[in-house]
Design a protein around this motif. Structure first.
Motif, mmCIF file in Angstrom:
data_model
loop_
_atom_site.group_PDB
_atom_site.id
_atom_site.type_symbol
_atom_site.label_atom_id
_atom_site.label_comp_id
_atom_site.label_asym_id
_atom_site.label_seq_id
_atom_site.Cartn_x
_atom_site.Cartn_y
_atom_site.Cartn_z
ATOM 1 N N THR A 1 0.837 -1.204 0.000
ATOM 2 C CA THR A 1 0.000 0.000 0.000
ATOM 3 C C THR A 1 0.874 1.257 0.000
ATOM 4 O O THR A 1 0.552 2.262 0.635
ATOM 5 N N ARG A 2 1.978 1.186 -0.721
ATOM 6 C CA ARG A 2 2.859 2.349 -0.811
ATOM 7 C C ARG A 2 2.146 3.509 -1.500
ATOM 8 O O ARG A 2 1.284 3.309 -2.346
ATOM 9 N N GLU A 3 2.552 4.718 -1.146
ATOM 10 C CA GLU A 3 2.003 5.914 -1.773
ATOM 11 C C GLU A 3 2.952 6.378 -2.865
ATOM 12 O O GLU A 3 4.070 6.835 -2.598
ATOM 13 N N ASN B 1 7.484 -4.181 6.670
ATOM 14 C CA ASN B 1 6.588 -3.040 6.462
ATOM 15 C C ASN B 1 6.953 -1.916 7.426
ATOM 16 O O ASN B 1 7.178 -2.170 8.614
ATOM 17 N N THR B 2 6.979 -0.690 6.933
ATOM 18 C CA THR B 2 7.285 0.448 7.790
ATOM 19 C C THR B 2 6.115 0.755 8.718
ATOM 20 O O THR B 2 4.985 0.318 8.488
ATOM 21 N N GLN B 3 6.395 1.535 9.743
ATOM 22 C CA GLN B 3 5.327 1.945 10.653
ATOM 23 C C GLN B 3 4.254 2.730 9.913
ATOM 24 O O GLN B 3 3.061 2.650 10.227
ATOM 25 N N GLY B 4 4.678 3.496 8.903
ATOM 26 C CA GLY B 4 3.709 4.259 8.121
ATOM 27 C C GLY B 4 2.699 3.373 7.418
ATOM 28 O O GLY B 4 1.518 3.736 7.299
ATOM 29 N N LEU B 5 3.121 2.199 6.963
ATOM 30 C CA LEU B 5 2.202 1.267 6.312
ATOM 31 C C LEU B 5 1.231 0.650 7.318
ATOM 32 O O LEU B 5 0.060 0.430 7.000
ATOM 33 N N PHE B 6 1.716 0.391 8.526
ATOM 34 C CA PHE B 6 0.800 -0.080 9.576
ATOM 35 C C PHE B 6 -0.197 1.023 9.958
ATOM 36 O O PHE B 6 -1.384 0.739 10.193
#
Length: 311
Positions: free
Chosen positions: A160-162, A194-199
């Motif tokens: 779900t990358r931006e 997965n980065t924290q931003g993805l969580f």
């Protein structure tokens, strides 16, 4: 670009030319062209379409090579023995030219997916990068314009990358941002992948997910119940698997090899909870990368997944 089936891929050990109980898939496969109109009063059998594209992997800074996956998987599938009488039709592959937007290729693939849904009980979509999932979604939405879509992904990554356009890491964000009548459930998430931003994004969008640690030894009753409720709550289920969810000991030929990944039998057990539903019209498997494979191990594993799904 649409390419018609490559018939010379379909070879294998010949045990009998006359006894159907000794046939293998290469002896019974049909070949078709989804660009040609074909009406059918009843959906039957299985359609098979290759997504021979890894440009999205390149854009996502992954290891290129998955565009060779569809032919490697079809070649491995061809020699597996027949069980039952389900007809399989190979519709060839869609390829990509790097000087055109990836979204155009995804749209072309989606049209073929929609047509195959109209013809077949189920359609197997063979990647290629996991940008196949956005193309799969577009085809499903075209075939089912008003239904709610529940996306089930077995994957180590949320993907779900931006980004400003499609890549192999953006498919599920694109779906969630574009469709209020679709939501997302991921099985096998690795915290280290997965980065924290993805969580944070998953929590913002109410994405359901199960960590890989919860699936290492068995599919527990709570997870089974969660899958069953999710299927019940949606009109259509889009099912996709990324081969990088599987431990690299079993699947070395992927774009992002997994450490402490799932065992193949756990993936099969999860699939058995999903595929029998008549809500599942398409199944995609992404990221098989023959460039990094060992003894064709990953292609054979992917082919065996499809073989089990037919059964």
């Amino acid at each position: 670009m649409y390419k018609e089936p490559q018939k010379d891929l379909w070879t294998g050990r010949l045990d009998s030319e006359t006894n159907p109980r000794q046939f293998r898939h290469f002896q019974t496969v049909n070949f078709g062209n989804l660009k040609e109109d074909a009406s059918s009063s009843q959906r039957s059998g299985v359609g098979m379409i290759g997504y021979a594209v890894d440009y999205g992997v390149k854009l996502n800074k992954g290891r290129v090579g998955p565009k060779e996956g569809p032919n490697a998987i079809k070649g491995a599938f061809a020699s597996l023995p027949m069980f039952g009488d389900t007809e399989v039709t190979d519709y060839g592959n869609v390829e990509h030219e790097d000087d055109r937007p990836l979204e155009e290729t995804q749209q072309e693939f989606a049209q073929l997916v929609s047509r195959s849904i109209q013809r077949h009980r189920q359609t197997f979509l063979i990647g290629g990068g996991h940008d196949i999932a956005y193309a799969q979604y577009l085809g499903i939405r075209d075939a089912y314009p008003d239904e709610s879509i529940g996306v089930i992904n077995i994957d180590a990554h949320f993907d779900t990358r931006e980004e400003s356009g499609s890549t192999s890491g953006t498919s599920f964000r694109q779906i969630l941002e574009q469709d209020d009548n679709a939501d997302y459930f991921v099985l096998g998430i690795q915290q280290s992948a997965n980065t924290q931003g993805l969580f944070d994004y998953a929590d913002e969008k109410n994405v359901s997910y199960v960590f890989v640690d919860e699936l290492l030894h068995q599919v527990s009753p709570p997870v089974k119940d969660k899958i069953e409720r999710y299927i019940h709550d949606h009109d259509v289920i889009m099912f996709t698997i990324c081969m990088d969810v599987i431990d690299s000991a079993f699947a070395p030929g992927v774009s992002a090899a997994a450490v402490l990944g799932l065992y193949p039998h756990i993936v099969l057990e999860l699939a058995k909870r999903i595929i029998p539903s008549d809500k599942v019209s398409t199944i995609s498997i992404a990221e098989t990368n023959p460039t990094y494979d060992v003894d064709n191990r990953t292609a054979k594993l992917t082919a065996n997944f499809f073989h089990h799904f037919i059964r």
